[in-house]
Design an enzyme around this catalytic site. Sequence first.
Site, PDB file in Angstrom:
ATOM      1  CE1 TYR A  65      25.042  50.350  36.369  1.00  0.00           C
ATOM      2  CE2 TYR A  65      26.620  50.614  34.583  1.00  0.00           C
ATOM      3  CZ  TYR A  65      25.316  50.456  35.018  1.00  0.00           C
ATOM      4  OH  TYR A  65      24.290  50.399  34.109  1.00  0.00           O
ATOM      5  CG  LEU A 213      23.323  38.158  25.510  1.00  0.00           C
ATOM      6  CD1 LEU A 213      24.792  37.872  25.721  1.00  0.00           C
ATOM      7  CD2 LEU A 213      22.788  37.367  24.327  1.00  0.00           C
ATOM      8  CB  SER A 219      25.175  33.199  28.215  1.00  0.00           C
ATOM      9  OG  SER A 219      25.083  34.523  27.760  1.00  0.00           O
TER      10      SER A 219
END
Length: 347
Positions: A65, A213, A219
């Site tokens: 990351y 999600l 969302s």
Amino acid sequence: MAAHGEVIVPRLKLGSQGLEVSAQGLGCMSMSAFYGTPKPEPDMIKVIHHAINSGITFLDTSDIYGPHTNELLIGKALKDGMREKVELATKFGVRIVDGQREVCGDPSYVRAACEASLKRLDIDCIDLYYQHRIDTRLPIEVTVGELKKLVEEGKIKYIGLSEASASTIRRAHAVHPITAVQLEWSLWTRDAEAEIIPTCRELGIGIVAYSPLGRGFFSSGPKVVETFGEQDSRKDLPRFKPENLEHNQNLFNRVTEMASRKGCTPSQLALAWVHHQGNDVVPIPGTTKIENLNQNIGALAVKLTPEDIAELESIVAASAVKGERYAFEAGMWHTTETPPLSTWKSS
């Protein structure tokens, strides 16, 4: 347990080796990588501290990351006594070579990656160390053998795998107990339920659900694509392509209708569904905003009946979702078979 408003974040045992974590974790990837431009460090440290103070103590990162910048961020966030309050998971196994991503499980690389993560995080020991993707060029036993040495040396406490097939999990677990398997699991990604989840449960391995999600879909629905910047990797995912998104809008609409009946948001309903899959499952939704974090914690208070769960699953039946979860097969669990150990010649 810590209370947040009216919601108490319970703790649970992840796997059967002794690791205990908050029942919901925090995926930290989007703070630094893949979902658009990196966010300001001071703001992200506030989000991380808010999570910890609210009872979300299971933090998830990886050396890829950034690369590396997310681990450095977490390291800064865990100063001043915060380290003792968290269970920290990071990963190795994906590196950049000549501008291309490459999966590597070579023992010398495993050790070097671990040492580098410890230094960036500025800690003495990693709580949960995952192989981020499986190197199909060498037997899984070789990689896990090196991880076992790192456990014995006190550099890591527990071993995890991410996106691994059932047979790979079994072979790894025979070398050293695997504490957790991380996999994509959400209302619209359920392919692991047939074989991977039962294998983990048979072996007493905890399940960590990433992208619970739907990478933001639950969302805000199809509108989420309007937030994608130039550097957002989700633009390349089949489910977010226009030809599939229009179809998937119907799923979001129906989940939204049900959420309004339940008195919660669509994302809370989707997250509550993951929480209701068992007390061996810990979802790690990511966010860069405190208000979204609060909403995610609120999902722990959403109670679903068996009828609610059946209704949700009928709305988002696997056949109803249009588009694969990745544009490429490499690095997904069903392509992770490794050669038999008998073929291995160490150099």
